[in-house]
Motif scaffolding. Structure first.
Motif, PDB file in Angstrom:
ATOM      1  N   LEU A  11       0.848  -1.186   0.000  1.00  0.00           N
ATOM      2  CA  LEU A  11       0.000   0.000   0.000  1.00  0.00           C
ATOM      3  C   LEU A  11       0.888   1.241   0.000  1.00  0.00           C
ATOM      4  O   LEU A  11       1.808   1.357   0.811  1.00  0.00           O
ATOM      5  N   GLN A  13       0.860   5.716  -0.969  1.00  0.00           N
ATOM      6  CA  GLN A  13       0.074   6.897  -1.305  1.00  0.00           C
ATOM      7  C   GLN A  13       0.368   7.336  -2.743  1.00  0.00           C
ATOM      8  O   GLN A  13       1.454   7.072  -3.281  1.00  0.00           O
ATOM      9  N   PRO A  88      -3.722   6.264  -8.239  1.00  0.00           N
ATOM     10  CA  PRO A  88      -4.739   5.299  -7.791  1.00  0.00           C
ATOM     11  C   PRO A  88      -5.132   4.307  -8.894  1.00  0.00           C
ATOM     12  O   PRO A  88      -5.423   3.143  -8.597  1.00  0.00           O
ATOM     13  N   THR A  91      -3.606   0.777  -9.154  1.00  0.00           N
ATOM     14  CA  THR A  91      -3.991  -0.281  -8.224  1.00  0.00           C
ATOM     15  C   THR A  91      -4.406  -1.531  -8.982  1.00  0.00           C
ATOM     16  O   THR A  91      -5.282  -1.481  -9.841  1.00  0.00           O
ATOM     17  N   THR A 124      -1.594  -1.386  -4.118  1.00  0.00           N
ATOM     18  CA  THR A 124      -2.732  -0.520  -3.840  1.00  0.00           C
ATOM     19  C   THR A 124      -2.229   0.904  -3.638  1.00  0.00           C
ATOM     20  O   THR A 124      -1.360   1.135  -2.798  1.00  0.00           O
ATOM     21  N   SER A 126      -3.338   4.660  -2.711  1.00  0.00           N
ATOM     22  CA  SER A 126      -4.408   5.453  -2.105  1.00  0.00           C
ATOM     23  C   SER A 126      -4.306   6.907  -2.550  1.00  0.00           C
ATOM     24  O   SER A 126      -3.213   7.428  -2.790  1.00  0.00           O
TER      25      SER A 126
END
Length: 127
Positions: A11, A13, A88, A91, A124, A126
């Motif tokens: 994960l 950003q 994003p 992802t 992923t 975010s």
């Protein structure tokens, strides 16, 4: 047979970076072109990047151009995908694949040409 194991997902950003690795084991004395693909939920598998077995030629999809870089270290039987400026929409589950044979300069964006696939690693991003 060749076994492929991806790692490095996680994960992050938006705007961040990740480096995926794909380690090959088994009959790695042959020459393999390598590719990275990704698949987001509800979407088809998408080509991301490919590199010839010599490393002399590489290609990335337009959607990731100037952000992702593919490379390989044949001494370590490992191919990498450096992913910068992540968005994003990046992802997805990322898969590496190996294509046996071909010239030192051959690579392909077509998934059906690849002989072996890894299990994938999740990325992923975010917002």
């Amino acid at each position: 047979q060749v076994q492929l194991v991806e790692s490095g997902g996680g994960l992050v950003q938006a705007g961040g970076s990740l480096r995926l690795s794909c380690a090959a084991s088994g009959r790695t004395n042959s020459s393999y072109a390598m590719g990275w693909f990704r698949q987001a939920p509800g979407k088809e598998r998408e080509f991301v990047a490919a590199i010839s077995w010599s490393g002399a030629r590489a290609y990335v999809a337009d959607s990731v151009k100037n952000r992702f870089t593919i490379s390989r270290d044949n001494a370590k039987n490992t191919v990498y995908l450096q992913m910068d400026s992540l968005k994003p929409e990046d992802t997805a589950a990322y898969y590496c694949a190996a294509l046996k044979g071909g010239s030192a300069y051959y690579y392909t964006p077509f998934s059906y040409e690849y002989d072996y696939w890894g299990q994938g690693t999740q990325v992923t991003v975010s917002s």
